[in-house]
Design a protein around this motif. Structure first.
Motif, short mmCIF file in Angstrom:
data_model
loop_
_atom_site.label_atom_id
_atom_site.label_comp_id
_atom_site.label_asym_id
_atom_site.label_seq_id
_atom_site.Cartn_x
_atom_site.Cartn_y
_atom_site.Cartn_z
N UNK A 2 0.84 -1.20 0.00
CA UNK A 2 0.00 0.00 0.00
C UNK A 2 0.87 1.25 0.00
N UNK A 3 0.44 2.26 -0.76
CA UNK A 3 1.17 3.53 -0.79
C UNK A 3 0.94 4.29 0.51
N UNK A 4 1.93 5.08 0.90
CA UNK A 4 1.83 5.85 2.14
C UNK A 4 2.27 7.29 1.88
N UNK A 5 1.97 8.16 2.84
CA UNK A 5 2.43 9.54 2.76
C UNK A 5 3.91 9.60 3.16
N UNK A 6 4.57 10.68 2.81
CA UNK A 6 6.00 10.81 3.09
C UNK A 6 6.28 10.71 4.58
#
Length: 205
Positions: A113-117
């Protein structure tokens, strides 16, 4: 033979025993602007012409000939268009702050899953610091660019615009090289948009 605007302005200023700095303060413009007017390297805006007319007690027709008024109007139009483009580019740089909060970063094979920085843990700390530094520097440059445009500082605006383009290129390269395609695409889209406005400015449109 009628004097050109630059000669007429010098004559009027010297008749009042004013320096360029003193005239600039009276008109609320920079000394550089007055210097350009008197050297023939630039024309005042229509508003500045009105201020000059009031300050020296002469008509605008006495200051400039019709051809010079047209040149002044065209110069003012280019300046306003340049300010607008600078504001747009700076605003786009400020918008890059979304990379700190929206999930566009891959967090490694163990976390598909993509995440925020801020939530990125699947890369080395120094690389995360580089990402954060690039984003924050671009946002700061954009904010300073908006301030420069607000304060009517064209030299600052040009330098900040160049810095913003360099930061955008560096961000695209860093994100693509580190296999962060979504963040790279966001930065590339902003870079292309800014490039469009810069090219427009170069062609005087």
């Amino acid at each position: 033979m009628r004097m050109e605007f630059c000669e007429k302005l010098q004559e009027l200023r010297r008749a009042r025993s004013l320096t360029q700095e003193e005239l600039a303060r009276a008109l609320y413009v920079s000394r550089t602007a007055v210097s350009k007017w008197e050297s023939g390297r630039g024309y005042p805006s229509i508003d500045s012409l009105k201020e000059l007319s009031r300050f020296f007690g002469v008509s605008i027709d006495e200051l400039v000939c019709p051809d010079e008024i047209i040149v002044a109007a065209e110069a003012e139009q280019r300046e306003l268009a340049g300010r607008f483009r600078a504001r747009i580019c700076s605003a786009l740089d400020v918008l890059l702050v979304v990379l700190l909060f929206i999930p566009v970063f891959g967090n490694g094979a163990d976390s598909p899953a993509a995440v925020a920085l801020f939530d990125l843990t699947g890369i080395s700390p120094w690389l995360k610091a580089v990402f954060a530094a690039l984003v924050c520097a671009t946002v700061l440059e954009g904010a300073l660019g908006l301030i420069a445009a607000r304060l009517d500082k064209p030299t600052w605006s040009r330098r900040l615009l160049a810095a913003g383009m360099a930061l955008s290129i560096a961000s695209v390269a860093a994100f693509i090289a580190s296999r962060q395609p979504y963040a790279g695409i966001v930065c590339f889209a902003l870079l292309v948009t800014k490039g469009f406005f810069v090219v427009q400015g170069k062609h005087g449109t």
